[in-house]
Design an enzyme around this catalytic site. Structure first.
Site, short mmCIF file in Angstrom:
data_model
loop_
_atom_site.label_atom_id
_atom_site.label_comp_id
_atom_site.label_asym_id
_atom_site.label_seq_id
_atom_site.Cartn_x
_atom_site.Cartn_y
_atom_site.Cartn_z
N TYR A 128 0.81 -1.22 0.00
CA TYR A 128 0.00 0.00 0.00
C TYR A 128 0.84 1.28 0.00
O TYR A 128 0.30 2.37 0.00
CB TYR A 128 -0.98 0.00 1.17
CG TYR A 128 -2.20 -0.88 0.90
CD1 TYR A 128 -2.12 -1.91 -0.03
CD2 TYR A 128 -3.39 -0.68 1.55
CE1 TYR A 128 -3.20 -2.72 -0.28
CE2 TYR A 128 -4.49 -1.49 1.30
CZ TYR A 128 -4.39 -2.51 0.38
OH TYR A 128 -5.48 -3.30 0.12
N LYS A 180 3.07 -14.48 3.28
CA LYS A 180 3.15 -15.27 2.05
C LYS A 180 4.64 -15.47 1.75
O LYS A 180 5.11 -15.20 0.63
CB LYS A 180 2.42 -14.53 0.92
CG LYS A 180 2.28 -15.31 -0.37
CD LYS A 180 1.24 -16.43 -0.34
CE LYS A 180 1.32 -17.28 -1.59
NZ LYS A 180 0.35 -18.40 -1.57
N ASP A 214 -3.24 -17.62 2.20
CA ASP A 214 -4.35 -18.31 1.51
C ASP A 214 -4.91 -19.44 2.39
O ASP A 214 -6.13 -19.61 2.49
CB ASP A 214 -3.94 -18.80 0.11
CG ASP A 214 -2.51 -19.29 0.04
OD1 ASP A 214 -1.79 -19.22 1.05
OD2 ASP A 214 -2.09 -19.75 -1.04
N ASP A 238 -6.05 -5.95 5.05
CA ASP A 238 -7.23 -5.33 4.44
C ASP A 238 -8.22 -6.41 4.02
O ASP A 238 -9.42 -6.37 4.35
CB ASP A 238 -6.77 -4.50 3.23
CG ASP A 238 -7.87 -3.62 2.67
OD1 ASP A 238 -8.98 -3.60 3.23
OD2 ASP A 238 -7.62 -2.95 1.65
MG MG Z 1 -10.70 -2.44 3.35
#
Ligand code: MG
Ligand code: NAI
Length: 345
Positions: A128, A180, A214, A238
């Protein structure tokens, strides 16, 4: 302490879409509750563009710099185009490195009972940072899209320590580091590396394990009860926090706190919900729960507790619920029911 002494200046941003409707409900409830906040109302998002030509007007930033505390409605970010996400900019501006997103079952009879999970999301690093660009090939200006993520050891240490300390302070048993590292070996590997190092410091007090994101998503659907505190990088946080909200009835149930050394901003996890804006049917509960986190943040656990009791009574006993929770109540009906419970407590 006199009433004037105990007042706490705080910035209030109604926000876009359903923001003003749910904020109105929440501030009326806080008033009846006797919350100590003196609001400085500031416009942001589309409302900021309309009033000051900027989704993050200077007056809004100055206000938060002064109060170091804000309750914020959702802000619409136009997709594409020239504007960076206003939420991302706010988090960067005030170094709000920790995003605390607790979810708990409050409405019985949903898909899952007894959910009680706290997700702690790294809030200013990762993908981000949005270091992005296109490379043109021939006459296609968008032939290649490139993005780089940034995770620092210092940033990972800060957020993972926050998670362990949160677990200690709140009597929680386990912190799960979600990553990950099998594919993004550097970007998210550093997060896992720091998590494993820090786990040794907390050994015997808080347990630590780790999951690949995942697999974590699958397990959160199959057997969410194995999770206690989750700490993860920005993008994964998020995504997983929306998933978590789905375990307890949806986005209308999920509050968030953005915490840093210079300020703390409290908000719902959801956005401005343009599809239902202006209809008076939005669920104000996520923002109300965020206000509860804000009360705890300023040391008013007593008021946060009273608020939580009223919420539980309204949802479980009175059965007053908005449409997203399967009920028929409008935003104002729900607020009125909470106010009744607080006033009669
Ligand atoms: Mg969000
Ligand atoms: P959204 O969260 O606004 O809506 C997703 C779905 O959930 C919609 O169907 C909506 O009606 C429903 N929903 C959300 N909150 C609800 C509530 N309180 N009561 C009942 N139903 C509710 O996500 P979307 O549509 O992706 O984003 C809309 C805008 O919000 C975008 O501009 C986005 O950038 C912005 N946004 C802002 C956030 C913030 O200010 N923190 C967070 C997420 C999105």
């Amino acid at each position: 302490m006199s009433a004037t002494q105990s007042r706490i200046p705080a910035t209030l941003i109604p926000g876009d879409g359903i923001g003003p409707e749910i904020m109105d409900a929440v501030t009326r409830i806080l008033e009846v509750l006797g919350a100590p906040f003196d609001w400085d109302v500031q416009q942001g998002g589309m409302a900021g563009i309309a009033s000051a030509g900027d989704p993050l007007p200077q007056a809004l930033l100055d206000s938060i710099r002064r109060t170091r505390l804000a309750l914020k409605g959702p802000l619409t970010t136009p997709v594409g185009g020239g504007f960076r996400s206003v939420n991302v900019r706010l988090r960067e501006e005030f170094h709000l490195y920790a995003n605390l997103r607790p979810v708990r079952t409050m409405v019985p009879g949903g898909r899952y009972e007894d959910i009680d999970i706290v997700l702690i999301r790294e809030n200013i690093e990762g993908l981000y940072v949005a270091f992005e660009h296109y490379i043109a090939i021939g006459d296609d200006p968008h032939a290649v899209a490139i993005s780089s993520g940034v995770n620092t050891r210092a940033g990972a240490e800060r957020i993972i320590r926050y998670a362990f300390e949160y677990a200690l302070a709140h009597g929680r048993k386990k912190v799960t580091v979600v990553h990950k590292a099998n594919v993004l070996k550097a970007l998210t590997g550093i997060f896992l590396e720091v998590g494993r190092d820090m786990a040794r410091e907390y050994e015997g007090r808080v347990a630590m394990d780790d999951r690949i994101v995942d697999a974590c998503a699958m397990q959160l659907v199959m057997n969410p009860w194995q999770y206690d505190v989750i700490v993860t990088t920005n993008l994964f946080g998020d995504i997983l926090s929306d998933l978590l909200s789905g375990l307890v009835g949806g986005l209308g149930m999920a509050p968030g706190a953005n915490i840093g050394e210079k300020a703390a901003i409290f908000e719902a996890v959801h956005g401005s919900a343009p599809d239902i804006a202006g209809k008076g049917i939005a669920n104000p509960l996520a923002l109300l729960l965020a206000a509860g986190l804000m009360l705890k943040h300023v040391g008013r656990d007593d008021l946060a507790q009273r608020l939580q009791v009223a919420i539980d009574q309204v949802l479980r006993v009175d059965g007053v619920r908005t449409a997203d929770l399967g009920g028929h109540a409008k935003t104002t009906d729900f607020a009125a029911a909470i106010i009744r419970r607080i006033a009669n407590a």
